[in-house]
Design a protein around this motif. Structure first.
Motif, PDB file in Angstrom:
ATOM      1  N   LYS A  85      37.387  63.861  78.153  1.00 53.18           N
ATOM      2  CA  LYS A  85      38.149  62.878  77.371  1.00 53.18           C
ATOM      3  C   LYS A  85      38.062  61.488  78.006  1.00 53.18           C
ATOM      4  CE  LYS A  85      42.931  61.706  76.362  1.00 53.18           C
ATOM      5  NZ  LYS A  85      44.322  62.110  76.534  1.00 53.18           N
ATOM      6  N   PHE A  86      38.295  61.388  79.305  1.00 53.43           N
ATOM      7  CA  PHE A  86      38.270  60.092  79.974  1.00 53.43           C
ATOM      8  C   PHE A  86      36.843  59.537  80.051  1.00 53.43           C
ATOM      9  CE2 PHE A  86      42.265  61.811  81.822  1.00 53.43           C
ATOM     10  CZ  PHE A  86      43.108  60.886  81.232  1.00 53.43           C
ATOM     11  N   LYS A  87      35.885  60.416  80.224  1.00 57.42           N
ATOM     12  CA  LYS A  87      34.498  59.963  80.276  1.00 57.42           C
ATOM     13  C   LYS A  87      34.063  59.417  78.917  1.00 57.42           C
ATOM     14  CE  LYS A  87      33.265  62.609  84.251  1.00 57.42           C
ATOM     15  NZ  LYS A  87      32.312  63.370  84.982  1.00 57.42           N
ATOM     16  N   LEU A  88      34.524  60.042  77.850  1.00 57.84           N
ATOM     17  CA  LEU A  88      34.211  59.534  76.511  1.00 57.84           C
ATOM     18  C   LEU A  88      34.858  58.174  76.262  1.00 57.84           C
ATOM     19  CD1 LEU A  88      34.387  62.776  74.332  1.00 57.84           C
ATOM     20  CD2 LEU A  88      32.353  61.468  74.989  1.00 57.84           C
ATOM     21  N   HIS A  89      36.079  58.001  76.770  1.00 55.59           N
ATOM     22  CA  HIS A  89      36.727  56.686  76.654  1.00 55.59           C
ATOM     23  C   HIS A  89      35.904  55.615  77.379  1.00 55.59           C
ATOM     24  CE1 HIS A  89      40.526  58.976  75.729  1.00 55.59           C
ATOM     25  NE2 HIS A  89      40.513  58.044  74.789  1.00 55.59           N
ATOM     26  N   LEU A  90      35.436  55.965  78.550  1.00 53.69           N
ATOM     27  CA  LEU A  90      34.634  55.030  79.338  1.00 53.69           C
ATOM     28  C   LEU A  90      33.315  54.707  78.626  1.00 53.69           C
ATOM     29  CD1 LEU A  90      35.026  53.656  82.079  1.00 53.69           C
ATOM     30  CD2 LEU A  90      33.746  55.522  83.108  1.00 53.69           C
ATOM     31  N   ILE A  91      32.679  55.721  78.086  1.00 52.24           N
ATOM     32  CA  ILE A  91      31.431  55.516  77.338  1.00 52.24           C
ATOM     33  C   ILE A  91      31.689  54.655  76.107  1.00 52.24           C
ATOM     34  CG2 ILE A  91      29.681  56.678  75.921  1.00 52.24           C
ATOM     35  CD1 ILE A  91      29.894  59.031  77.946  1.00 52.24           C
ATOM     36  N   PHE A  92      32.741  54.951  75.373  1.00 48.98           N
ATOM     37  CA  PHE A  92      33.051  54.186  74.163  1.00 48.98           C
ATOM     38  C   PHE A  92      33.342  52.720  74.496  1.00 48.98           C
ATOM     39  CE2 PHE A  92      36.085  52.403  71.129  1.00 48.98           C
ATOM     40  CZ  PHE A  92      35.333  52.499  69.969  1.00 48.98           C
ATOM     41  N   LEU A  93      34.188  52.491  75.489  1.00 45.73           N
ATOM     42  CA  LEU A  93      34.508  51.109  75.869  1.00 45.73           C
ATOM     43  C   LEU A  93      33.249  50.335  76.209  1.00 45.73           C
ATOM     44  CD1 LEU A  93      36.304  48.709  76.754  1.00 45.73           C
ATOM     45  CD2 LEU A  93      36.406  49.787  79.008  1.00 45.73           C
ATOM     46  N   ASN A  94      32.421  50.885  77.079  1.00 43.83           N
ATOM     47  CA  ASN A  94      31.225  50.175  77.508  1.00 43.83           C
ATOM     48  C   ASN A  94      30.230  49.995  76.365  1.00 43.83           C
ATOM     49  OD1 ASN A  94      31.211  49.459  80.487  1.00 43.83           O
ATOM     50  ND2 ASN A  94      32.087  51.497  80.467  1.00 43.83           N
ATOM     51  N   SER A  95      30.065  51.010  75.547  1.00 44.78           N
ATOM     52  CA  SER A  95      29.144  50.898  74.408  1.00 44.78           C
ATOM     53  C   SER A  95      29.607  49.829  73.433  1.00 44.78           C
ATOM     54  CB  SER A  95      29.039  52.235  73.670  1.00 44.78           C
ATOM     55  OG  SER A  95      28.540  53.223  74.511  1.00 44.78           O
ATOM     56  N   PHE A  96      30.873  49.861  73.076  1.00 47.24           N
ATOM     57  CA  PHE A  96      31.405  48.897  72.114  1.00 47.24           C
ATOM     58  C   PHE A  96      31.392  47.480  72.682  1.00 47.24           C
ATOM     59  CE2 PHE A  96      34.935  46.437  70.370  1.00 47.24           C
ATOM     60  CZ  PHE A  96      34.579  46.444  69.031  1.00 47.24           C
ATOM     61  N   PHE A  97      31.935  47.327  73.890  1.00 49.77           N
ATOM     62  CA  PHE A  97      32.076  45.988  74.469  1.00 49.77           C
ATOM     63  C   PHE A  97      30.722  45.331  74.693  1.00 49.77           C
ATOM     64  CE2 PHE A  97      32.490  42.860  77.796  1.00 49.77           C
ATOM     65  CZ  PHE A  97      33.597  42.150  77.388  1.00 49.77           C
ATOM     66  N   TRP A  98      29.810  46.034  75.355  1.00 48.83           N
ATOM     67  CA  TRP A  98      28.546  45.394  75.709  1.00 48.83           C
ATOM     68  C   TRP A  98      27.630  45.231  74.511  1.00 48.83           C
ATOM     69  CZ3 TRP A  98      29.295  42.620  79.597  1.00 48.83           C
ATOM     70  CH2 TRP A  98      30.131  43.036  80.630  1.00 48.83           C
ATOM     71  N   SER A 125      28.714  44.620  71.401  1.00 48.45           N
ATOM     72  CA  SER A 125      29.256  43.476  70.661  1.00 48.45           C
ATOM     73  C   SER A 125      29.027  42.168  71.419  1.00 48.45           C
ATOM     74  CB  SER A 125      30.743  43.664  70.358  1.00 48.45           C
ATOM     75  OG  SER A 125      31.511  43.641  71.536  1.00 48.45           O
ATOM     76  N   SER A 126      28.873  42.240  72.722  1.00 48.78           N
ATOM     77  CA  SER A 126      28.607  41.043  73.519  1.00 48.78           C
ATOM     78  C   SER A 126      27.205  40.492  73.320  1.00 48.78           C
ATOM     79  CB  SER A 126      28.824  41.347  75.009  1.00 48.78           C
ATOM     80  OG  SER A 126      30.176  41.620  75.265  1.00 48.78           O
ATOM     81  N   PHE A 127      26.333  41.263  72.673  1.00 46.11           N
ATOM     82  CA  PHE A 127      24.992  40.763  72.383  1.00 46.11           C
ATOM     83  C   PHE A 127      24.997  39.705  71.286  1.00 46.11           C
ATOM     84  CE2 PHE A 127      23.170  44.724  74.311  1.00 46.11           C
ATOM     85  CZ  PHE A 127      22.437  44.073  75.287  1.00 46.11           C
ATOM     86  N   VAL A 128      26.054  39.635  70.488  1.00 47.19           N
ATOM     87  CA  VAL A 128      26.096  38.659  69.396  1.00 47.19           C
ATOM     88  C   VAL A 128      27.448  37.947  69.321  1.00 47.19           C
ATOM     89  CG1 VAL A 128      24.376  39.811  67.958  1.00 47.19           C
ATOM     90  CG2 VAL A 128      26.761  40.478  67.760  1.00 47.19           C
TER      91      VAL A 128
END
Length: 145
Positions: free
Chosen positions: A92-105, A107-110
């Protein structure tokens, strides 16, 4: 991707090539020679100039801090995430970490300039909340054993 971003990114990459090791300095892309020149394209609508930042965190980091700064920045983010990853084995916590990093970085491309305090603050706040929840969960488990 819209035409305006293509002009911004092209300009930024050309300028990065001129100073690839150390860049121009943090939050300095608005002051680089040629950044306030009229783009001269009908495809950019009423956005005639290169804005104050490249609207892409990776290009911005490379442009302003060079390969050296980008390397240390990526290393810092990697080390922080690995340390949090190792705190607890919960999927559960690892998925949260993956989701945060995937979404944040992604979206940071644009998106916004990386140097905006609220942009960095939002990432590190959410990252710290995930780490805190992992720590509290681990503490509860240790106290129950």
């Amino acid at each position: 991707i819209d035409h305006h971003r293509q002009f911004i990114w092209g300009f930024s990459i050309q300028k990065f090539i001129l100073r690839p090791l150390f860049g121009y300095g943090q939050d300095s892309s608005n002051f680089i020679d040629g950044s306030q020149v009229d783009i001269g394209s009908k495809y950019t609508g009423d956005m005639n100039f290169i804005p104050s930042h490249p609207h892409n965190f990776l290009i911005e980091i490379l442009l302003e801090t060079g390969v050296c700064g980008a390397f240390f920045f990526i290393l810092l983010i990697y080390i922080i995430n690995v340390r949090i990853w190792k705190l607890h084995q919960s999927l559960k916590f690892k998925l949260h970490l993956i989701f945060l990093n995937s979404f944040f970085w992604s979206s940071s491309f644009v998106n916004f300039s990386f140097w905006l305090g609220w942009w960095q603050g939002s990432y590190f706040l959410i990252l710290s909340l995930i780490a805190t929840q992992i720590f509290l969960k681990k503490r509860v488990i240790l106290n129950n054993t």
